[in-house]
Design an enzyme around this catalytic site. Sequence first.
Site, PDB file in Angstrom:
ATOM      1  CG  ASP A  12      -1.778   1.215   1.616  1.00  0.00           C
ATOM      2  OD1 ASP A  12      -2.120   1.914   0.362  1.00  0.00           O
ATOM      3  OD2 ASP A  12      -2.124   1.433   2.576  1.00  0.00           O
ATOM      4  CE  LYS A  73      -1.560   6.673  -3.579  1.00  0.00           C
ATOM      5  NZ  LYS A  73      -2.132   5.549  -2.317  1.00  0.00           N
ATOM      6  CD  GLU A 172      -4.906   3.546  -2.315  1.00  0.00           C
ATOM      7  OE1 GLU A 172      -5.914   4.375  -2.154  1.00  0.00           O
ATOM      8  OE2 GLU A 172      -4.202   3.849  -2.643  1.00  0.00           O
ATOM      9  CG  ASP A 197      -8.513   5.169   1.494  1.00  0.00           C
ATOM     10  OD1 ASP A 197      -8.347   6.076   3.566  1.00  0.00           O
ATOM     11  OD2 ASP A 197      -8.249   5.275   0.957  1.00  0.00           O
TER      12      ASP A 197
END
Length: 621
Positions: A12, A73, A172, A197
């Site tokens: 992850d 990211k 994800e 999330d």
Amino acid sequence: MTSKPGPILGIDLGTTNSCVAVMDGGEARVLANREGSRTTPSVVAFVGDDILVGEAARQRASKDPAATVFAAKRLIGRKFAEVEAVRRGLPYTVVAAANGDAWAEVHGRRRSPSQISAQVLAYLKDAAADALGEPVTRAIITVPAYFDDAQRQATRDAGTIAGLRVERILSEPTAAALAYGLHDRKDRPPQIVAVYDLGGGTFDVSLLELRSGAFEVLATAGDSQLGGEDFDSAVVDHIADLFQREHGVDLRSDRAALARLRDAAQRAKHELSWALATELNLPFIAAVDGQPLHLALTLTRRELERLTRPLIDRSLGPCRRVLADAGLRRDQVEEVLLVGGQTRMPAVVEAVAECFGRQPSTAHNPDEVVAIGAAIQGAVLAGELADLVLLDVVPLSIGVETQGGVFSVLIPRNTPIPTRRTETFSTSVDNQSIVHVHVLQGLREMAEDNRSIARLQLTDIPPAPRGAPQIQVRFELDADAILRVSARELLSGKEAAIVAQPASGLTRAEVQALAQEAEDARQHDLSRRAIVETRNRCETLAYACERALEGYGEGLPAAVRESVQRDVAALRGLLGDHAGARGGPELQAAFAALERSSRQIYAAMLGDAETPALLAEGSRE
Ligand code: AMP
């Protein structure tokens, strides 16, 4: 003898923190890093010639923020022009690379976000090898569901730079659903799962449909500027305001004091997830007239909740939006999963429960659940969990535009991926040196009614009559839903290829609307397509007869030659006028007449009544 191909890591790669898991004896196991932590800050610091990664890098952030790269990211696979808002929040310099991509610049040296992320991945890979006592070379890396093709590719590149074979890029929320074993419920009717999330820097929410072991992302929404760090800032501001009121000193204007305060605020926030009150003690935090000032106060859970309520509320809008986008009511959601460290906060859990009308599942650590799901996916790929079917399907058909604007489907809707198809096409005019391959996605019969996803040009085709060159078009849709289209002219071997991402960002509601639209327009579309196909057939026959007359006309009996000439002229006349444009009975009659007279050419030439095919049909694999 072949060596055992080692484990596949589930990684992850988070905006703030990353986590690694692996399957071990049928169980997913989170691997601790070299400091013994189960998550690693996704931070890279450049100190002279040294590169620090993880916690050591995070601690450099307050000393040398311009040389400490975090949140790569947010930049990965994105153009400089797209990240303006993101750039303003970053203390290091972001520049435009030669190709327009957003890169980081540290100490005058430019590095792509893939290179930065590769440092994090290499660190994780080495730590995993230490923990496992064997080298690792393969990994599954997760990305947000909304990541487009460029972002997925750039993440894959990061893995490759780190020396990993990236077996798959996994969404994800799909990984979270895998961690909860939802894929095991194969015999159950389709099930809707919501994944909420809330990580350190970003928030997203996805709705998945699970059907016979296959996951489909129905809708995603989120807020790329909302995360646990905003909760920290709310606490920091509150305490700094109190301190300023009491002592007249703004701790926010002193970088070192602010870093200490931020750390303490975050620790307090974590503690308040299980305690009702906590103490903050920061001795010697500031000085006035040579006199040291100390910070000591109690923060309660209730106070934290009051300070962060607006942030929690902000996350609920996207939750309602995904339901609306997918055309679902909240009572149709059967499972709510929590991902991201910030969902440990009880007030977040309550708000999510209230919004979906259902208590979220909390069996897994929210900051480990995605890595665990990725490790399970790794085991599926390695054949260790053989009874699992894990399929994604193509939501809309993919094909190319062919003569007359017809949409020719190569990969039909609902085909499981990965998949590949090859079809042979040809040119539509003599000596055509360029072929345009227009790739589209949709459910309508005519190309113009579908969505264009890529265009490819094959040039330098050797001169040849129309229909003669064989152009093999190959579609490969990989498990990450990345489409590679290649076109190859078989005689010359000329080739061209392109990569595209079909159906990125389409919600289920959009797919359903498109399907409905296609259904409504079906009769109309079919007759339009039939007209075009009739006209194409007429064109081809007229052309073939003209060529035959040119080549062998002299040798034919005059009566045959004249009847073919007459029928060609009649057909061409109709193709050019209004009646022919509608492909009606007149055109069909003229076609039939020419077909009959053209048979006489062959009969006369070969002394045989058998009619060979005029043009080879395309072949399919
Ligand atoms: P992630 O990106 O998923 O690792 O999430 C990290 C975020 O979760 C950070 O903002 C952390 O402060 C926050 N977080 C981690 N543990 C807790 C906790 N016990 N309570 C509240 N927030 C937490």
